[in-house]
Design an enzyme around this catalytic site. Structure first.
Site, short mmCIF file in Angstrom:
data_model
loop_
_atom_site.label_atom_id
_atom_site.label_comp_id
_atom_site.label_asym_id
_atom_site.label_seq_id
_atom_site.Cartn_x
_atom_site.Cartn_y
_atom_site.Cartn_z
N THR A 139 -32.05 -12.75 9.95
CA THR A 139 -30.83 -12.37 10.65
C THR A 139 -30.52 -10.89 10.50
O THR A 139 -30.96 -10.23 9.56
CB THR A 139 -29.63 -13.19 10.12
OG1 THR A 139 -29.42 -12.88 8.74
CG2 THR A 139 -29.89 -14.69 10.25
N GLY A 140 -29.71 -10.39 11.44
CA GLY A 140 -29.28 -9.00 11.38
C GLY A 140 -28.07 -8.78 10.50
O GLY A 140 -27.68 -7.63 10.26
N ASP A 141 -27.46 -9.84 10.04
CA ASP A 141 -26.34 -9.77 9.11
C ASP A 141 -26.52 -10.91 8.12
O ASP A 141 -27.65 -11.31 7.85
CB ASP A 141 -25.01 -9.83 9.88
CG ASP A 141 -23.86 -9.15 9.14
OD1 ASP A 141 -23.81 -9.23 7.90
OD2 ASP A 141 -23.00 -8.53 9.80
N ASP A 142 -25.45 -11.44 7.55
CA ASP A 142 -25.60 -12.47 6.52
C ASP A 142 -26.33 -13.70 7.06
O ASP A 142 -26.08 -14.15 8.18
CB ASP A 142 -24.23 -12.89 5.99
CG ASP A 142 -23.52 -11.78 5.27
OD1 ASP A 142 -24.20 -10.97 4.60
OD2 ASP A 142 -22.28 -11.69 5.38
#
Length: 301
Positions: free
Chosen positions: A78-81
């Site tokens: 993922t690009g975040d959490d």
């Protein structure tokens, strides 16, 4: 309001007020925003789902104000959490706490945090159990995982983060160990508790979060070979409790420490910051038992 001429990006899969939900056997690619966002739902299982979405901020799975949730045999890139457990932001607490969450037998590669609690958690988060997780960080050279276990809040969130239990997890390629100045709250610690997260975004900071009863056992981290050495992280553990100078409410208001944290039978590999591998501020009753850091065993309150 979504669509051309507007600036909100929708979640890929949004569930509101649902009961008895099964999400199973599919893949999410290139979501416009969070990939899964169940709100005020209960009895929810997500199983064998592959989340491949590196855009900003492409969290994989964000249960918010949910009760009884199982995450089982999922893969996150993922690009975040990877997972961000939430319960409303600031005064938006009408749906209550998120509680009774089990996360198991899953793999986490890229992301800011692997298992994250917060930052929107004003309704409270409690009773979260994680086991048999591989924080694989397979793309450590190009898209590294920031932290394996991360809790984040600030003085405007209020609420509580309590009763988090993690056991039998591996971090074979460490987390983001690239050289950066300062304390590794935003990424670079294997375990991060940050109670001063993005404090500058909130002008009113009058409600410190109560963080307590965090127990992590049998965590194993490995090193990766970088240009200047082999490291598993920038710091092994960062616990930044509520910062009194960030509070702007009534004088004399108690600022509670992070309390009751245990790390047992853990090997954190070799942190880049060998002089300060464990950082603590406003924390009480933090106990390390049979913990190894850079080959040295630590048994210490």
């Amino acid at each position: 309001v979504f669509g051309i001429g507007h600036y909100l990006r929708p979640c890929m899969i949004e569930l509101i007020g649902c009961t008895d939900v099964l999400l199973q056997n599919y893949q999410v690619v290139a979501a416009p925003f969070w990939q899964h966002h169940p709100v005020a739902s209960r009895n929810l299982r997500i199983s064998r789902v592959n989340m491949e979405s590196l855009g900003p901020p492409n969290d994989g799975f964000d249960p918010e104000s949910c009760d009884t949730v199982l995450v089982d045999r999922c893969t996150f890139n993922t690009g975040d959490d990877c997972i961000a457990i939430k319960s409303g932001k600031n005064r938006d607490t009408q749906y209550g706490a998120t509680r009774n969450v089990v996360i198991q037998d899953s793999v986490m590669n890229s992301g800011h945090g692997g298992i994250t609690l917060g930052s929107e958690m004003a309704g409270g988060i409690e009773h979260v159990y994680a086991q048999r997780i591989e924080f694989r960080n397979a793309h450590w050279a190009t898209e590294p995982l920031g932290s394996a276990i991360r809790l984040k809040a600030n003085m405007n969130r209020g609420g509580f983060l309590r009763h988090l239990y993690v056991r039998d997890v591996t971090v074979p390629n460490g987390v983001d160990a690239r050289p950066r100045p300062g304390i590794a709250t935003g990424g670079g610690a294997i375990v991060t508790i940050d109670c001063d997260y993005a404090a500058g975004d909130d002008a009113v900071r009058t409600r410190p979060t109560a963080v307590s009863d965090i127990h992590i056992a049998n965590l194993r981290a490995g090193n990766v070979r970088m240009a200047d050495g082999a490291f598993s992280c920038r710091q092994a553990v960062v616990i930044l409790g509520p910062v009194a100078s960030s509070f702007n409410g009534p004088a004399g208001t108690p600022i509670p420490p992070v309390s009751n944290v245990t790390l047992t039978d853990c090997d954190f590999g070799t942190p880049r910051n060998g002089k300060e591998p464990v950082y603590l501020h406003n924390a009480s009753n933090v106990v390390l038992t049979r913990v190894t850091i850079a080959g040295t065993r630590v048994d210490s309150p």
